[in-house]
Motif scaffolding. Structure first.
Motif, PDB file in Angstrom:
ATOM      1  N   SER A  71      37.834  35.656  41.428  1.00 41.18           N
ATOM      2  CA  SER A  71      37.538  35.817  42.858  1.00 41.18           C
ATOM      3  C   SER A  71      36.514  34.757  43.244  1.00 41.18           C
ATOM      4  O   SER A  71      36.123  33.920  42.420  1.00 41.18           O
ATOM      5  CB  SER A  71      37.009  37.231  43.161  1.00 41.18           C
ATOM      6  N   SER A  72      36.074  34.804  44.488  1.00 39.99           N
ATOM      7  CA  SER A  72      35.149  33.771  44.946  1.00 39.99           C
ATOM      8  C   SER A  72      33.791  33.847  44.248  1.00 39.99           C
ATOM      9  O   SER A  72      33.071  32.858  44.187  1.00 39.99           O
ATOM     10  CB  SER A  72      34.939  33.890  46.460  1.00 39.99           C
ATOM     11  N   ASN A  73      33.458  35.029  43.666  1.00 42.57           N
ATOM     12  CA  ASN A  73      32.146  35.171  43.022  1.00 42.57           C
ATOM     13  C   ASN A  73      32.232  35.770  41.611  1.00 42.57           C
ATOM     14  O   ASN A  73      31.242  36.273  41.092  1.00 42.57           O
ATOM     15  CB  ASN A  73      31.229  36.038  43.884  1.00 42.57           C
ATOM     16  N   TYR A  74      33.426  35.743  41.021  1.00 42.77           N
ATOM     17  CA  TYR A  74      33.586  36.296  39.668  1.00 42.77           C
ATOM     18  C   TYR A  74      34.349  35.309  38.800  1.00 42.77           C
ATOM     19  O   TYR A  74      35.464  34.896  39.128  1.00 42.77           O
ATOM     20  CB  TYR A  74      34.321  37.640  39.735  1.00 42.77           C
ATOM     21  N   PHE A  75      33.700  34.919  37.657  1.00 44.28           N
ATOM     22  CA  PHE A  75      34.266  33.942  36.742  1.00 44.28           C
ATOM     23  C   PHE A  75      34.293  34.554  35.340  1.00 44.28           C
ATOM     24  O   PHE A  75      33.385  35.318  34.968  1.00 44.28           O
ATOM     25  CB  PHE A  75      33.416  32.667  36.696  1.00 44.28           C
ATOM     26  N   ILE A  76      35.332  34.222  34.557  1.00 39.90           N
ATOM     27  CA  ILE A  76      35.366  34.624  33.144  1.00 39.90           C
ATOM     28  C   ILE A  76      35.594  33.373  32.292  1.00 39.90           C
ATOM     29  O   ILE A  76      36.227  32.397  32.737  1.00 39.90           O
ATOM     30  CB  ILE A  76      36.464  35.667  32.857  1.00 39.90           C
ATOM     31  N   PHE A 148      33.545  36.365  28.208  1.00 36.12           N
ATOM     32  CA  PHE A 148      32.422  36.922  28.960  1.00 36.12           C
ATOM     33  C   PHE A 148      32.638  36.619  30.445  1.00 36.12           C
ATOM     34  O   PHE A 148      33.314  35.647  30.819  1.00 36.12           O
ATOM     35  CB  PHE A 148      31.073  36.362  28.477  1.00 36.12           C
ATOM     36  N   GLY A 149      32.095  37.490  31.274  1.00 35.63           N
ATOM     37  CA  GLY A 149      32.238  37.336  32.720  1.00 35.63           C
ATOM     38  C   GLY A 149      30.898  37.124  33.395  1.00 35.63           C
ATOM     39  O   GLY A 149      29.874  37.649  32.957  1.00 35.63           O
ATOM     40  N   VAL A 150      30.901  36.355  34.459  1.00 38.22           N
ATOM     41  CA  VAL A 150      29.704  36.080  35.267  1.00 38.22           C
ATOM     42  C   VAL A 150      30.026  36.435  36.722  1.00 38.22           C
ATOM     43  O   VAL A 150      31.025  35.954  37.282  1.00 38.22           O
ATOM     44  CB  VAL A 150      29.270  34.609  35.159  1.00 38.22           C
ATOM     45  N   TYR A 151      29.174  37.263  37.280  1.00 39.84           N
ATOM     46  CA  TYR A 151      29.409  37.773  38.636  1.00 39.84           C
ATOM     47  C   TYR A 151      28.191  37.472  39.522  1.00 39.84           C
ATOM     48  O   TYR A 151      27.049  37.716  39.113  1.00 39.84           O
ATOM     49  CB  TYR A 151      29.667  39.282  38.581  1.00 39.84           C
ATOM     50  N   PHE A 152      28.442  36.921  40.722  1.00 40.24           N
ATOM     51  CA  PHE A 152      27.373  36.598  41.676  1.00 40.24           C
ATOM     52  C   PHE A 152      27.460  37.576  42.848  1.00 40.24           C
ATOM     53  O   PHE A 152      28.250  37.358  43.791  1.00 40.24           O
ATOM     54  CB  PHE A 152      27.518  35.160  42.176  1.00 40.24           C
TER      55      PHE A 152
END
Length: 419
Positions: A71-76, A148-152
Motif C-alpha cells: 500500500s502507500s504506507n506499507y512495505f515488506i 519483515f514489514g515496515v508500516y508508516f
C-alpha cells in the motif's frame, strides 16, 4: 452599465475565479503526488540497503525484487534467513536517517519456521525516544520465506503538513474567493436597489402627474369668465380640485411617512378597543370604492375581541388590505374578512377572489417599494409601500403576518397579541 454588459462582466469574473481555483487544486494535487513518490523512492532505497546489509551479515544472496509495496504506507522485504529484530531495528534507524526519513514507523518480523509474526517496535525518529511495542497488527501473508514489514501510520498527515506553503496560498485564495463572492452579492444588491429606486421614481412620477394635470386643467376652466354664470359647473370643478389636492396630499404624506417608518422607530399609542368595531369602520370606508356589484363580507367568531394597540395604525393596515383586495381584481370583487379570538391573541383573515400572487413574488411582496411586475401597465396605482407598511406595523405590535395565494385568490392572516 447595461444589463447585458453587467452579466458578461460577472460571467467572466466567475470564470476567472473558477480557473484560478482549478489551477490551485491541480498543482496542489501534483505537489502532493510528487512528495509521495519522493518519499516512496527514498523508502525503497533505504530498505534495499537494509536488505543488502542483512544478507551480507547472514552471508546470503539477495532475492530478486525483494521489496514489495502493498500500500502507500506499507512495505515488506523478503529474505532467505532468520531476522533478528534488534539488529533490524538498528539498521532501519541508520538507513532512514541517512535518507532523511524522519517519519514514525512500525516494523514486524515474520518467522516462517513457526509460521507466526514476531512483532517489532513503534519507533519515533523525530523525538529519538525509546522504542515501544508496535500499536498496529501486521497482516499475515501467504508466504513461505522470511520477511519483515515496515508500516508508516502517519505518512499522509506528515506529507500534508510539509505542504504548509500550499495550504497558506490556498487559504489566501479562499479569502479572495469569499471577498469576491461578498462583493458580487453587494453589487447585485445595489443593482436591485437601483432598479427598485428607478421603479419607485417612475411610479411616483406617474402618481403625482395625474392629480397635478387634473388640478391644472380645472384651474384653467375656473379662470374662464363664463364660469361665474355657471355655479353648478363652478362647484363641480372646485370639488375636483379639492379631491385631487387631497389625493396628492395623501400620496405625499404616505411617502414621507414610509421614509421614517422602520420596525424600531415606529411610535405607537396603544389603547384598548374592540378590533371588530375597527374593522366595521374600515369596511365602511372601503365600500366607497366598490363597483360592479362587489361585496365585502365580515364574520366574527368572537364578539368580544378587545386588544391593546395603536388604533390609527391598525385602521390603516386593515384599510390597505381591503384596498388591495379590491384593486387587484379583474372580476367582480368579493372579500371575506373574519376574526377569531383566543386566550392571548386575535387572528384576522382577509380573503379575496383576485388573480393571486405568483410564487416568485411571495417572498418579496412585503419588501419596501416592491410591486408585482405588470409590464408597462399602470392601471393599478401605488408605490409598493402598502404591504411593507402593514408588515412593519404588525411586527411593531409583536404580531405576525402571513399569506397564502393561488389563482383563485389570496388570503392574509394577521395574529396580534391582546396585550
Amino acid at each position: 452599465m447595461n444589463r447585458k454588459t453587467f452579466r458578461l462582466v460577472v460571467f467572466l469574473a466567475a470564470i476567472s475565479i473558477g480557473g484560478i481555483l482549478f489551477i490551485q487544486i491541480f498543482w496542489m494535487d501534483k505537489a502532493f503526488d510528487l512528495s509521495n513518490k519522493q518519499f516512496e523512492h527514498n523508502v525503497n532505497l533505504a530498505l534495499l540497503n537494509v536488505t543488502s546489509t542483512l544478507c551480507e551479515i547472514n552471508q546470503n544472496e539477495i532475492l530478486p525484487d525483494p521489496i514489495e509495496q502493498l500500500s502507500s504506507n506499507y512495505f515488506i522485504v523478503n529474505l532467505n534467513n532468520k531476522i533478528a529484530p534488534e539488529l533490524l531495528e538498528t539498521i532501519l534507524k541508520s538507513e532512514f536517517q541517512k535518507r532523511e526519513i524522519a517519519e514514525d514507523f512500525e516494523y514486524g518480523v515474520f518467522d516462517c519456521t513457526n509460521r507466526e509474526m514476531v512483532y517489532g517496535r513503534y519507533i519515533n525518529l523525530k523525538e529519538n525516544t525509546i522504542s515501544t511495542p508496535a500499536s498496529s497488527t501486521f497482516p499475515k501473508l501467504n508466504k513461505d520465506a522470511y520477511y519483515f514489514g515496515v508500516y508508516f501510520p502517519n505518512k499522509t498527515s506528515t506529507l500534508a503538513g510539509e505542504m504548509w506553503i500550499w495550504g497558506f496560498s490556498s487559504l489566501v485564495l479562499l479569502v479572495v474567493v469569499v471577498f469576491f463572492g461578498y462583493t458580487l452579492m453587494a453589487i447585485f444588491r445595489q443593482k436591485k436597489l437601483s432598479e427598485i429606486q428607478k421603479d419607485f421614481i417612475n411610479n411616483m412620477t406617474h402618481e403625482f402627474k395625474t392629480p397635478i394635470s387634473t388640478i391644472a386643467l380645472s384651474t384653467d376652466v375656473l379662470q374662464s369668465p363664463e364660469i361665474i354664470n355657471q355655479p353648478e359647473r363652478l362647484s363641480q370643478y372646485a370639488q375636483i380640485i379639492k379631491k385631487e389636492a387631497t389625493r396628492l396630499q395623501n400620496q405625499v404624506d404616505r411617502v414621507l411617512q414610509m421614509a421614517t417608518v422602520e420596525k424600531n422607530t415606529i411610535s405607537l399609542t396603544k389603547q384598548p378597543f374592540n378590533i371588530n368595531e375597527l374593522i366595521d369602520q374600515s369596511i365602511q370606508s372601503a365600500q366607497l370604492n366598490l363597483t360592479n356589484g362587489g361585496q365585502i363580507n365580515f364574520e366574527t367568531k368572537t364578539p368580544d375581541a378587545t386588544i391593546s394597540a395603536d388604533k390609527v395604525h391598525l385602521t390603516n393596515i386593515i384599510y390597505n388590505l381591503l384596498d388591495n383586495a379590491l384593486k387587484y381584481n379583474e372580476s367582480i370583487p368579493k372579500v371575506d374578512i373574519s376574526t377569531f379570538s383566543e386566550k392571548d391573541k386575535v387572528t384576522i383573515t382577509v380573503k379575496d377572489n383576485g388573480q393571486g400572487i405568483e410564487k416568485k413574488d411571495l417572498e418579496l411582496i412585503f419588501k419596501k417599494f416592491y410591486r408585482v411586475h405588470t409590464g408597462n401597465l399602470h392601471d393599478v396605482k401605488g408605490f409598493g409601500l402598502g404591504l411593507y407598511y402593514v408588515k412593519m406595523i404588525v411586527e411593531a405590535h409583536n404580531g405576525q403576518i402571513s399569506l397564502e395565494s393561488s389563482p383563485e385568490g389570496t388570503t392574509f392572516t394577521i395574529n396580534l397579541p391582546k396585550s
